[in-house]
Motif scaffolding. Structure first.
Motif: not given
Length: 763
Positions: A741-756
């Motif tokens: 679950a941590t890995v999946l959440f990280t991949l999702l959060l990575d999409q938000i992190k890039v533009p930031l």
């Protein structure tokens, strides 16, 4: 200079005296390693841990006390080992930043390490040298700065039969003398220390400490709220106080000193292996931020292999006479490339200069050198220097056209004159060719691709400078020294003292400036620049003033320093981002969880284990694989904090979801605390991999140490949880599901992190 004034020693005599008197150096007293190690426990960060340790011992909480003691010892050993590693790097720098001396051995002038000097050696010192030993002058006249010895700022004149002392600095002139004392027997006791300020804090470290200070303030407010709530609820202070202290400790950058020491030590050692010596560690950060590089031409952009390419004699003068007078105004002992080229040309042409009575070496302010000799019973002078300077001393000279023609071909042009005292006659021009370094144009292009604007600074004429700049691909117009405050690509006809004003002018415009130099008059500019670079042929004074010293010619060392500095910046940016995110996540989860659910969502013991787990991995960031930034790095604190808050908010949601999942699975409170602990560890590891890359986390391969440290971290905490060691036991399937679950959440959060985070890298 009279050949018989100072004869010198043979190699055999020098070797025998070196055996008798020892090396020309004094060993510094070293601090005992045990005292250095104990000092690691005497600082604000260890004090907080030590206070918590005492409290846990008083309350008889033995597991917590053992964990805190281990944490203290772990960080003490880590900090000590990395400081020792940094010390070895500095010892390497001291060895390679040694003072060189020009000495007469076996009847020939040569350059040796000052540590090999012995009493009786014949030594030549000149403008910009640090006097390598106590010397009794036999000829010449110099102006000496003895402030390192006496504290007096005014320099003093020294001539034949006077003594100059080790660690004095030659401010003007040249002289030859005999060494009278070395090493511990010298007046000063040792040669001047060149590596200074290596332990100074960088702007980066000050910035991170400031951020952490605000985080501790935030935690202080949360602790105050917890204590107020506990008092209102009449909860036992013995339970709340350790938790409050642990909350504060969780925000303290326990691994920060060791991380910075490790990152800078690794960087300095790497640069030293590549021919770049760091005299102050903050220069690694300045190299990352440098936006403008002001580079010398000779020896940096050219090969510094001067040869006489043209001799333009006057209408009634002979070529041999011109070369003889130019050779008379030169001196082999100086080992100056211009003088050596002229002396070689005169020897090849059979031009024999007359006996010299006196010699005035080249002075950057007057731009000429002079020799005095006798002719027909009169006192004559031979002069060599900048054409405009020599022509101004003569009558009716038309030098401009011939000089322009030579300069337009890229040659360095000198004027030569000779005649009775007060009435010299123009003899003609000498053109000196210095081929460009083969790699210079490519290195300039690479620096400019990194966002560093390269500006050429030279004493040559505008025509010569413009020709060289065109061949090197340096953009921008060519200016003379009167336009030093204007935006130019090339500054020609510049005196060394003009460099200081050029650096100041660029800094006032908001630029982070690098400046190369080699002479004593370059020292103020090297000191003023954020990144002063002493080139391979630099004087001792220039090396002492610079933050980087190159041991190889050319710009490759500067490009290496820029790349290394930007990699260090990326690693420290990752560490800072990770620290802010984790502090917000952990502090808010612990405090809000207590206030909302009236229970410790994670026990103080598990918070201490979390510190171990986090620090073990974040330390490995100091050697992580990273890509250098494409442009100069500048810290944007506001963007950094706000981006971190967004990421921290997402991880806070994640850990509350983990807590909720524990309730839905009807886990007991101790089991939920174990689950929350694993969630914090796994999310901490995931956050490191996510923020280390400004693009998507899979864009670059992490360092080997980071991968192994992370794997070990996961295995150890999973083993502890599955076996119920130091915490309530959890079934292995729950641990594996949480990890997935941590890995999946990280991949999702990575999409938000890039533009930031892309804004932080200005990609």
């Amino acid at each position: 200079m009279s050949e018989n004034a100072c004869i010198g020693l043979s190699s055999a005599e020098a070797a025998a005296r070196l055996q008798k008197f020892g090396p020309n150096a004094v060993q510094e007293a070293a601090t005992h390693p045990l005292l250095t190690f104990l000092h690691k426990f005497w600082a604000p960060v260890p004090w907080m841990l030590e206070l918590t340790l005492v409290l846990e011992l008083v309350l008889a909480k033995w597991p917590e006390a053992i964990i805190i003691a281990l944490l203290l010892i772990f960080n003490g050993i880590l900090g000590f080992s990395q400081e020792q590693r940094a010390q070895k790097a500095l010892e390497l720098l001291r060895e390679r930043l040694r003072i060189e001396a020009r000495v007469r051995r076996d009847g020939k002038w040569c350059s040796i390490s000052a540590t090999e000097l012995v009493p009786g050696d014949c030594v030549h010192i000149r403008l910009g040298d640090i006097v390598p030993a106590d010397i009794r002058l036999t000829e010449g006249q110099i102006l000496v700065d003895q402030s390192a010895l006496t504290g007096e700022s005014l320099p003093v004149d020294r001539k034949a039969e006077d003594t100059v002392y080790s660690a004095s600095t030659v401010r003007r002139g040249e002289a030859t003398g005999e060494v009278t004392a070395t090493g511990a027997q010298s007046y000063f006791g040792k040669t001047a220390e060149l590596v200074r300020g290596a332990g100074a804090k960088s702007h980066l470290e000050i910035l991170v400490l400031a951020i952490v200070r605000y985080l501790v303030i935030m935690d202080g407010l949360l602790v105050a709220a917890i204590l107020a709530y506990a008092t209102w609820m009449q909860m036992p202070l013995a339970e709340i106080l350790p938790f409050a202290l642990i909350l504060l400790v969780a925000s303290v950058p326990v691994a920060l000193p060791a991380t910075f020491t490790l990152a800078t030590a690794l960087a300095s050692l790497s640069l030293a292996r590549q021919g770049v010596l760091v005299t102050r560690l903050a220069a690694i950060e300045e190299a990352a931020a440098m936006s403008d590089l002001c580079s010398d031409k000779t020896g940096t952009l050219t090969q510094n292999r001067l040869r006489v390419s043209a001799v333009e004699a006057g209408p009634r003068q002979q070529r041999q006479e011109l070369l003889a007078m130019a050779a008379l105004a030169s001196d082999e002992a100086t080992q100056d490339p211009i003088d050596l080229a002229i002396l070689d040309a005169a020897k090849a042409e059979g031009a024999t200069p007359p006996q010299r009575q006196d010699f005035i070496p080249f002075d950057p302010s007057s731009k000429r050198s002079e020799a005095v000799f006798a002719k027909d019973g009169q006192r004559w002078r031979a002069l060599k220097g900048a054409p405009q300077v020599i022509a101004a001393l003569c009558q009716g000279v038309h030098w401009e056209k011939a000089t322009e023609e030579l300069a337009s071909s890229g040659a360095r042009v000198l004027g030569v004159a000779a005649g009775p005292e007060g009435s010299p006659q123009w003899l003609g021009l000498i053109g000196l060719a210095d081929p460009l370094r083969e790699d210079a144009a490519d290195l300039i292009a690479k620096l400019q691709n990194f966002g560093v604007r390269v500006r050429m600074v030279t004493g040559d004429s505008p025509a010569t400078a413009a020709h060289v700049a065109k061949e090197l691909g340096i953009p921008g117009r060519t200016c003379d020294r009167e336009a030093i405050h204007e935006d130019c690509g090339v500054y020609a006809g510049v005196f060394p003292e003009d460099k200081f004003h050029l650096v100041q002018s660029l800094q006032k415009q908001g630029h982070i400036v690098g400046m190369t130099g080699d002479g004593v008059n370059d020292a103020p500019a090297l000191k003023q620049a954020e990144m002063g670079v002493a080139v391979e042929s630099a004087t001792d004074v220039a090396k002492a003033a610079a933050s980087l010293v190159l041991t190889q010619p050319g710009l490759q060392g500067i490009l290496t320093a820029v790349e290394t500095g930007r990699r260090v910046y990326q690693r420290m940016l990752t560490y800072t981002l990770n620290k802010i995110v984790k502090v917000f996540q952990v502090a808010l989860f612990l405090s809000l969880g207590f206030l909302l659910f009236h229970d410790f969502v994670v026990t103080p013991l598990l918070v201490l284990l979390l510190l171990f787990a986090n620090d073990f991995v974040t330390m490995s960031l100091a050697g992580d694989h990273v890509r250098p930034s494409p442009r100069p790095d500048r810290w944007d604190v506001r963007s950094l904090v706000w981006s971190s808050l967004v990421v921290a908010g997402a991880w806070l949601i994640y850990i509350f979801l983990v807590y909720g999942a524990g309730i839905l699975m009807h886990l007991s409170l101790p089991a939920r605390q174990s689950l929350d602990f694993l969630g914090l560890v796994f999310s901490g590891l995931a956050n490191v991999f996510m923020v280390r890359e400004r693009g998507h986390l899979w864009a670059s391969l992490p360092g080997r140490f980071l991968l192994w440290a992370s794997l070990a971290d996961v295995l150890v905490v999973s083993l502890l949880a599955s076996q119920g060691w130091l915490m309530a036991a959890l079934p292995l399937p729950i641990i594996l599901v949480l990890l997935a679950a941590t890995v999946l959440f990280t991949l999702l959060l990575d999409q938000i992190k890039v533009p930031l985070l892309r804004r932080l890298n200005r990609a």
